[in-house]
Design an enzyme around this catalytic site. Sequence first.
Site, PDB file in Angstrom:
ATOM      1  N   LYS A  91     -51.213   1.021  -2.136  1.00 15.78           N
ATOM      2  CA  LYS A  91     -52.067  -0.162  -2.023  1.00 15.78           C
ATOM      3  C   LYS A  91     -53.360   0.173  -1.299  1.00 15.78           C
ATOM      4  O   LYS A  91     -54.460  -0.185  -1.752  1.00 15.78           O
ATOM      5  CB  LYS A  91     -51.300  -1.262  -1.299  1.00 15.78           C
ATOM      6  CG  LYS A  91     -51.965  -2.630  -1.333  1.00 15.78           C
ATOM      7  CD  LYS A  91     -51.054  -3.689  -0.718  1.00 15.78           C
ATOM      8  CE  LYS A  91     -49.792  -3.837  -1.523  1.00 15.78           C
ATOM      9  NZ  LYS A  91     -48.829  -4.800  -0.958  1.00 15.78           N
TER      10      LYS A  91
ATOM     11  N   ARG B 163     -50.046  -6.551   5.061  1.00 18.73           N
ATOM     12  CA  ARG B 163     -49.120  -6.210   3.973  1.00 18.73           C
ATOM     13  C   ARG B 163     -48.753  -4.731   4.027  1.00 18.73           C
ATOM     14  O   ARG B 163     -49.533  -3.889   4.469  1.00 18.73           O
ATOM     15  CB  ARG B 163     -49.757  -6.527   2.616  1.00 18.73           C
ATOM     16  CG  ARG B 163     -50.129  -7.988   2.440  1.00 18.73           C
ATOM     17  CD  ARG B 163     -50.392  -8.339   0.992  1.00 18.73           C
ATOM     18  NE  ARG B 163     -51.562  -7.672   0.455  1.00 18.73           N
ATOM     19  CZ  ARG B 163     -51.920  -7.725  -0.830  1.00 18.73           C
ATOM     20  NH1 ARG B 163     -51.166  -8.394  -1.694  1.00 18.73           N
ATOM     21  NH2 ARG B 163     -53.000  -7.122  -1.253  1.00 18.73           N
TER      22      ARG B 163
ATOM     23  N   GLY C  81     -41.663  -6.093  -3.513  1.00 21.42           N
ATOM     24  CA  GLY C  81     -40.867  -7.078  -2.801  1.00 21.42           C
ATOM     25  C   GLY C  81     -39.911  -6.521  -1.778  1.00 21.42           C
ATOM     26  O   GLY C  81     -39.205  -7.279  -1.114  1.00 21.42           O
TER      27      GLY C  81
ATOM     28  N   MET D  55     -40.553  -4.681   1.017  1.00 23.18           N
ATOM     29  CA  MET D  55     -41.010  -4.749   2.404  1.00 23.18           C
ATOM     30  C   MET D  55     -41.771  -6.060   2.624  1.00 23.18           C
ATOM     31  O   MET D  55     -41.864  -6.900   1.738  1.00 23.18           O
ATOM     32  CB  MET D  55     -41.850  -3.521   2.731  1.00 23.18           C
ATOM     33  CG  MET D  55     -41.022  -2.251   2.766  1.00 23.18           C
ATOM     34  SD  MET D  55     -41.982  -0.775   3.086  1.00 23.18           S
ATOM     35  CE  MET D  55     -42.944  -0.626   1.589  1.00 23.18           C
TER      36      MET D  55
ATOM     37  N   ARG E  86     -52.723  -1.111  -9.130  1.00 17.54           N
ATOM     38  CA  ARG E  86     -51.811   0.040  -9.159  1.00 17.54           C
ATOM     39  C   ARG E  86     -51.444   0.299 -10.603  1.00 17.54           C
ATOM     40  O   ARG E  86     -51.584  -0.582 -11.456  1.00 17.54           O
ATOM     41  CB  ARG E  86     -50.555  -0.230  -8.334  1.00 17.54           C
ATOM     42  CG  ARG E  86     -49.766  -1.443  -8.799  1.00 17.54           C
ATOM     43  CD  ARG E  86     -48.669  -1.805  -7.821  1.00 17.54           C
ATOM     44  NE  ARG E  86     -47.999  -3.040  -8.202  1.00 17.54           N
ATOM     45  CZ  ARG E  86     -47.177  -3.709  -7.408  1.00 17.54           C
ATOM     46  NH1 ARG E  86     -46.936  -3.278  -6.186  1.00 17.54           N
ATOM     47  NH2 ARG E  86     -46.591  -4.819  -7.803  1.00 17.54           N
TER      48      ARG E  86
ATOM     49  N   HIS F 138     -40.500 -11.724  -9.115  1.00 18.20           N
ATOM     50  CA  HIS F 138     -39.734 -10.601  -8.553  1.00 18.20           C
ATOM     51  C   HIS F 138     -38.688 -10.102  -9.539  1.00 18.20           C
ATOM     52  O   HIS F 138     -38.552  -8.900  -9.774  1.00 18.20           O
ATOM     53  CB  HIS F 138     -39.064 -11.044  -7.243  1.00 18.20           C
ATOM     54  CG  HIS F 138     -38.163 -10.013  -6.649  1.00 18.20           C
ATOM     55  ND1 HIS F 138     -36.814  -9.960  -6.912  1.00 18.20           N
ATOM     56  CD2 HIS F 138     -38.422  -8.970  -5.817  1.00 18.20           C
ATOM     57  CE1 HIS F 138     -36.282  -8.948  -6.264  1.00 18.20           C
ATOM     58  NE2 HIS F 138     -37.225  -8.326  -5.588  1.00 18.20           N
TER      59      HIS F 138
ATOM     60  N   SER G 236     -24.123  31.104 -19.444  1.00 23.17           N
ATOM     61  CA  SER G 236     -24.365  29.667 -19.428  1.00 23.17           C
ATOM     62  C   SER G 236     -23.790  29.139 -18.121  1.00 23.17           C
ATOM     63  O   SER G 236     -22.589  29.268 -17.872  1.00 23.17           O
ATOM     64  CB  SER G 236     -23.689  28.966 -20.618  1.00 23.17           C
ATOM     65  OG  SER G 236     -23.909  27.572 -20.550  1.00 23.17           O
TER      66      SER G 236
ATOM     67  N   CYS H 192     -25.373  24.192 -18.829  1.00 24.30           N
ATOM     68  CA  CYS H 192     -24.800  23.037 -19.529  1.00 24.30           C
ATOM     69  C   CYS H 192     -24.126  22.132 -18.496  1.00 24.30           C
ATOM     70  O   CYS H 192     -23.890  22.522 -17.367  1.00 24.30           O
ATOM     71  CB  CYS H 192     -23.804  23.483 -20.597  1.00 24.30           C
ATOM     72  SG  CYS H 192     -22.464  24.505 -19.966  1.00 24.30           S
TER      73      CYS H 192
ATOM     74  N   TYR I 148     -32.925  27.795 -21.322  1.00 23.45           N
ATOM     75  CA  TYR I 148     -32.658  26.472 -21.882  1.00 23.45           C
ATOM     76  C   TYR I 148     -31.730  25.682 -20.966  1.00 23.45           C
ATOM     77  O   TYR I 148     -31.052  26.253 -20.096  1.00 23.45           O
ATOM     78  CB  TYR I 148     -32.047  26.572 -23.291  1.00 23.45           C
ATOM     79  CG  TYR I 148     -30.628  27.106 -23.326  1.00 23.45           C
ATOM     80  CD1 TYR I 148     -29.532  26.254 -23.193  1.00 23.45           C
ATOM     81  CD2 TYR I 148     -30.381  28.470 -23.495  1.00 23.45           C
ATOM     82  CE1 TYR I 148     -28.239  26.745 -23.218  1.00 23.45           C
ATOM     83  CE2 TYR I 148     -29.095  28.969 -23.532  1.00 23.45           C
ATOM     84  CZ  TYR I 148     -28.016  28.095 -23.387  1.00 23.45           C
ATOM     85  OH  TYR I 148     -26.733  28.574 -23.403  1.00 23.45           O
TER      86      TYR I 148
END
Length: 894
Positions: A25, A95, A104, A106, A345, A467, A783, A850, A870
């Site tokens: 912010k 704020r 919402g 804080m 934002r 909200h 793997s 994997c 991979y």
Amino acid sequence: MSEVYRFSKTVTDGDGTMRGLLGGKGAGLAEMCRMGVPVPPGFTISTRCCISYLDEGGQLPEDVRADVMEKMKWLEAELGKSLSGDGPPLLLSVRSGARVSMPGMMDTILNLGLNDRTVAKLAEQSGNERFAYDSFRRFIQMYSNVVLGLSHSDFERILEDVREDEGVDLDSQISLDGLKRIVEEYKDLVLEETDQAFPEDPYDQLWGAINAVFESWNNDRAILYRKINNIDHKWGTAVNVQSMVFGNMGDSSGTGVCFSRDPSTGEPGPYGEYLRNAQGEDVVAGIRTPFKIDDPNDPESMAACWPEVYQQLLDTLGVLEKHFGDMQDTEFTVENGRLFLLQTRNGKRTSRASLRIAIDLYKEGLIDKHDAVRKVEPDSMSQLLASEFDQDAKQKLLDSGRLLGRGLNAGPGAATGVVTLSAEKAVELQEEGIPVILVREETSPEDIAGMHVSSGILTQRGGMTSHAAVVARGMGKPCVVGCTTMVVHTAEAAIQFGKRTIREGAFISIDGTTGEILEGKIPTTASPLIQQLSAGTVEPGSEGEQFALLMSWVDEIAKIKVRTNADAPADAKIARLLGAVGIGLCRTEHMFFGEDRIQHVRKMILAADESTRNEALAALQPFQENDFYELFKEMNGMPVTIRLLDPPLHEFLPHGDSLIEGLAHSMGITSTAVRHRVKDLEEANPMLGHRGCRLGISHPSIYRMQVAAIVGAVVRARAEGIDAQAEIMVPLVGAQAELDKVKASIQPVVREADLDLPIGTMIEIPRAALTADEIAESADFFSFGTNDLTQCGMGLSRDDSGSFLPLYIDAGIYARDPFKSIDQKGIGKLVSMAADMGRKTRPGIKLGVCGEHGGDPDSIRFFYKVGLDYVSCSPYRVPIAKLAAARASLEEGA
């Protein structure tokens, strides 16, 4: 060095690159000021101060207090107003602002600086006494809740009593006398609850507000939100102290939230809501249902009521979007016809919107391919593949009169669950495995835990920027808000639609795409994207085309490839449609459980002699061969890594009396004999017992049968022109000699067919990682089975650790669940070490991973740094893994 940064049209200390220090912010406010966007001036107290404040037990350093006082003098001079009330009153908003949006979670305080003296001055200066007292009652309520810790509901009851006494429906309709009565009753309540009068000194109010915002970084809902979204607890929040502008000064004033594009669909153009004669909390809290920014059919829309301000807002959104290169989410206030922006934002959005916005921004020339890939969060892709309601089943409910009502379609997707009227109840039911729809009049930040576990969210009040809507979209939850035909009766544990009452615990279904609410359950079908890809009906401009274009960019960028874990042709087909370049794990044991083959498996296990065992294996081989053949057909030209039998044998045997008796009868032996064999095969810890390669060494005929089936499938497929690329993986190897023993048994089967198939191993126990240099002498590939490597390496059982792992995470012992995201310092070190040692022995060895970690973006980033070739994951996580792999490559080049 100053920790307090000014922002105004004349002096701005920070900029948009300083998110870590100023929070999102504060950085946005500083950047807008530098751009010349109309922003009320103020200053930001850095996130470093928050961490220092919390570390020091709630004490603001004296040098920071002095710096704040200096910046207050600057702000008073900038505006020609005074916080102390010596001149025209200066009122403030205080704020929070973390570096990433936590909507919402804080605390915020508006209208700070009002007391009995300044409220009179504000009334005199504005010529609007009603506005002054409306602001005062708002301030007392908000400050008392946030700073003094009093219950919001106690103040709401006073407000409701006055509305009822005056016979009005809205707060904005309360008379001046009613507002003055509210102010006095509010102050009486504070005195009664705290034994102290409401603070009159504006600087006492300011210090209390700053401390409260810092404290709110560690409130329960903020902590839970950070856990859910993997936000670092050490970041802290900034505090933004900003001069107030007022949307509650009458019908020429108002407040709203506006996106530069639709956050649900990504469609270009303004998307938002506003309220006249209101302040920001009225919109985001869902207390009043707002009007659209732009609706040609609504005379109450902003475009119709304030055309000049609307056009100014549109122009500003365009400037912001071009500057930031992304869809913007803005908060604005209009004070007597003058527009001010309070925040901008990058807007939260659904996966569908995220995909379209990335593609559209590229086509509009605002970003390049790399930026487009960065715009789409990997985990958000799962929403794009989520199921939707079966339309025939839904239509049947509609035709039978089961439509309960409609609301605003705030979060796309389909959800069925039992009506649940509290967040606590939702958590309780979810732990029992019951799907829930959280139903509230309007959600608040305290509902975050219930929202997280719910299948969907439904509210009586609120708009598309309430909200519930914002948080649900961020979580990817189906959500319907503002269903004004529904009444929530919390005390009666029921909701009502006209004359129809639905009790808590009854099933309802919500369609977050259409806004419909229906009574009963509805089955789901594949997502539109999956349907398009499967049917080959991708049309220009469609979601399928957008997905294909994004994946083509991903393929250009990513250095680490993505395979899939698949044992069935249907899974392999889906994975290939979604961009998998092979199968990294085919679990052959999954093929043993079919009704047409499980009896043969059991006969093989229970065989009293080698002849009987070979007979059972011979019966199994055609099934296995056909399974592999079907996979090769789906993955034509792509590698298919087939893991030989891994689990212990007792998992295949029956345990129920009727099943045991049936098996005994079919084999011509007694039930007692079967039970004895089942007992003989049971192990205290089967994870570490007679399984994997140990089973292949004890019973080599099992692995020879499986390899013969692989060989047969390869020969058959290649004879039909299918490029079958089989890789044989030996599980649970901990010593080179084990792999050598298994290879000596199975290689003759491969060579007899004149084939040269790679034979490798799964690195899944610590000894394999520690001796990887030796094992690499015998293995064509590694793997990493990081699921079992985590279990063995950390001494944790996936099946049993759920009872205490959350406590470890809460206590900070583990940052995250190590089964969801790899433990990089411990297990990750084993992976890195084994990879390095394996490559030293065999420079060209292929390395993959994997298991569940193969679909986790943070784990993939780590595997990329290790240099694996991979990762392999479940079919529906393939796009997530591909996008994460591309972003890992981009991070390296950044």
